[in-house]
Design a protein around this motif. Structure first.
Motif, short mmCIF file in Angstrom:
data_model
loop_
_atom_site.label_atom_id
_atom_site.label_comp_id
_atom_site.label_asym_id
_atom_site.label_seq_id
_atom_site.Cartn_x
_atom_site.Cartn_y
_atom_site.Cartn_z
N UNK A 154 0.90 -1.07 0.29
CA UNK A 154 -0.04 -0.05 0.37
C UNK A 154 0.82 1.62 -0.09
N UNK A 155 2.35 1.31 0.67
CA UNK A 155 2.92 2.35 1.11
C UNK A 155 3.56 2.76 -1.12
N UNK A 156 3.73 1.68 -1.45
CA UNK A 156 4.71 1.48 -2.50
C UNK A 156 3.46 2.29 -3.67
N UNK A 157 2.05 2.63 -3.78
CA UNK A 157 0.94 3.45 -3.65
C UNK A 157 0.72 4.59 -3.80
N UNK A 158 1.42 5.03 -2.34
CA UNK A 158 0.70 6.19 -1.82
C UNK A 158 1.80 7.14 -1.64
N UNK A 159 2.79 6.69 -1.69
CA UNK A 159 3.71 7.71 -1.62
C UNK A 159 4.70 7.69 -3.66
N UNK A 160 5.18 8.90 -4.12
CA UNK A 160 5.01 8.95 -5.19
C UNK A 160 7.13 8.52 -5.28
N UNK A 161 7.46 8.91 -4.33
CA UNK A 161 8.69 8.22 -4.33
C UNK A 161 8.95 6.70 -4.23
N UNK A 162 7.95 6.18 -3.65
CA UNK A 162 8.12 5.18 -3.75
C UNK A 162 7.67 4.15 -5.09
N UNK A 164 7.50 5.86 -7.77
CA UNK A 164 8.32 5.73 -8.71
C UNK A 164 9.22 4.38 -9.31
N UNK A 165 9.64 3.57 -7.89
CA UNK A 165 10.05 2.32 -8.48
C UNK A 165 9.30 1.13 -8.19
N UNK A 166 8.03 1.53 -8.46
CA UNK A 166 6.97 0.19 -8.26
C UNK A 166 6.25 0.30 -9.65
N UNK A 167 6.26 1.52 -10.08
CA UNK A 167 5.74 1.78 -12.37
C UNK A 167 6.53 0.57 -12.74
N UNK A 212 12.76 -1.80 -4.83
CA UNK A 212 11.48 -3.64 -4.27
C UNK A 212 12.02 -4.22 -3.27
N UNK A 213 12.62 -4.88 -3.34
CA UNK A 213 13.05 -5.99 -1.64
C UNK A 213 13.93 -5.51 -0.77
N UNK A 214 14.47 -4.00 -1.13
CA UNK A 214 15.04 -3.57 -0.24
C UNK A 214 13.70 -2.79 0.52
N UNK A 215 12.88 -2.00 0.26
CA UNK A 215 12.04 -1.75 0.81
C UNK A 215 11.13 -3.01 2.02
N UNK A 216 11.27 -4.26 1.45
CA UNK A 216 9.96 -5.22 1.58
C UNK A 216 10.64 -5.81 2.46
N UNK A 217 12.31 -6.26 2.70
CA UNK A 217 13.14 -6.50 3.39
C UNK A 217 12.89 -5.35 4.67
N UNK A 218 13.70 -4.57 4.56
CA UNK A 218 13.41 -3.41 5.44
C UNK A 218 11.86 -3.65 6.46
N UNK A 219 11.54 -3.71 5.61
CA UNK A 219 9.97 -3.53 6.18
C UNK A 219 9.77 -4.82 7.29
N UNK A 220 10.35 -6.17 6.90
CA UNK A 220 10.11 -7.64 7.75
C UNK A 220 10.90 -7.41 8.96
N UNK A 221 11.81 -6.86 8.47
CA UNK A 221 12.93 -7.06 9.86
C UNK A 221 12.33 -6.90 11.03
N UNK A 279 14.47 0.74 -17.65
CA UNK A 279 13.29 0.49 -16.34
C UNK A 279 13.82 0.81 -15.03
N UNK A 280 14.81 0.36 -15.34
CA UNK A 280 15.81 0.24 -13.53
C UNK A 280 16.32 1.36 -13.23
N UNK A 281 16.62 2.56 -14.17
CA UNK A 281 17.50 3.72 -14.17
C UNK A 281 15.64 5.25 -13.83
N UNK A 282 14.73 4.68 -14.21
CA UNK A 282 14.29 5.96 -14.19
C UNK A 282 13.64 6.07 -12.75
N UNK A 283 13.64 5.43 -11.59
CA UNK A 283 13.86 6.64 -10.89
C UNK A 283 14.63 7.22 -10.53
N UNK A 284 15.57 7.13 -10.62
CA UNK A 284 17.00 7.67 -10.56
C UNK A 284 16.85 9.11 -11.39
#
Length: 294
Positions: free
Chosen positions: A137-145, A147-150, A170-179, A286-291
């Protein structure tokens, strides 16, 4: 600092050895390499035998790009960065806690290994799936995230391999939230992780597959193709612009938190996002797009 370099070095060596053992059939139930291939072939076979969108070709649009993403994200990304990053971050987090007289065990509410096997698996699965749902839900809520989820939502024809098309962030965000949730549960075995992981991969592949399934009454518990197609819908009502149907494996959370949305079959709806015609079509860009996104 030397300690962290050693962790990074050992992480690379350990994961590289794991990949070699997997490919050479030296692993059994924890062999994710051939497990992923087997699950992918079975679900693809189901797509070919029971296609929902009958005019969609077997080798749909971006089939090979998604297949590359599948293996890159599942194996090579771990080799390049994630395992070393995760192990180093965990060590750093433990060291910071140590400075204030705490440890990861300070957060432990229960030892999951003391549970009966079925309850251990069930508890691990439920907690992790909820954390992933919330993270999604956070990946969809915040524009910064977003842009990666696109990258994931740039899929234009749905098929099983679209499941693992996602940006490396994405796995960086998911794994951080699961720690922290994992710390709260205490220790767990590699076999526990493998059982849950293979189940999640199977449901994830099916969610994205070109199959007309909703699992009957189980649709209120398990995510499914007829529900997940709406998560990828290009057009949604104004009050749903941040997305719908965020379930990873379970649809349960969407029904509980009122984020479910299935107005009709959705078989032929357009998928993607506004402006996706300008989104890069190749892996590198696609990998460079958010940057590069201003």
């Amino acid at each position: 600092m030397e300690k962290y370099f050693e962790i990074i070095s050992n992480s690379y060596k350990g994961y590289w050895n794991y990949i070699k053992q997997s490919v050479l059939f030296k692993l059994n139930w924890e062999n994710y390499f051939y497990g992923l291939i087997l699950i992918s072939l079975i679900v693809w076979g189901l797509e070919l035998a029971f296609p929902w969108r009958k005019n969609q070709p077997a080798f749909r649009k971006d089939f090979w790009l998604d297949t590359f993403y599948m293996f890159f994200n599942f194996f090579l990304l771990n080799l390049i960065a994630l395992i070393a990053l995760s192990n180093t971050a965990a060590a750093l987090f433990n060291d910071v806690l140590g400075l204030i007289g705490l440890s990861v065990s300070s957060f432990q509410l229960f030892d999951i290994n003391s549970f009966p096997y079925w309850l251990r698996i069930f508890t691990f699965f439920i907690i992790i799936d909820f954390v992933q749902w919330y993270t999604h839900t956070l990946l969809h809520k915040y524009e910064f995230l977003w842009n990666f989820h696109k990258v994931h939502h740039s899929v234009k024809q749905m098929g099983f391999a679209a499941h693992l098309r996602y940006h490396w962030m994405e796995p960086v965000v998911y794994n951080s939230m699961k720690y922290i949730p994992l710390a709260i549960m205490g220790g767990f075995t590699a076999q526990d992780v493998a059982v849950v992981h293979f189940f999640n991969i199977t449901i994830g592949h099916l969610n994205h597959a070109n199959i007309n399934w909703d699992y009957g009454f189980l649709k209120y518990i398990l995510n499914n193709p007829k529900m997940h197609i709406w998560h990828h819908a290009k057009e949604l009502p104004e009050d749903r612009k941040n997305g719908v149907n965020f379930g990873i494996t379970l649809s349960l959370w969407d029904y509980l938190f009122k984020t479910n949305y299935i107005p009709h079959s959705g078989r032929d709806i357009e998928i993607g996002f506004e402006g996706d015609e300008h989104f890069p079509k190749d892996f590198i860009n696609q990998e460079l797009y958010p940057l590069n996104k201003k």
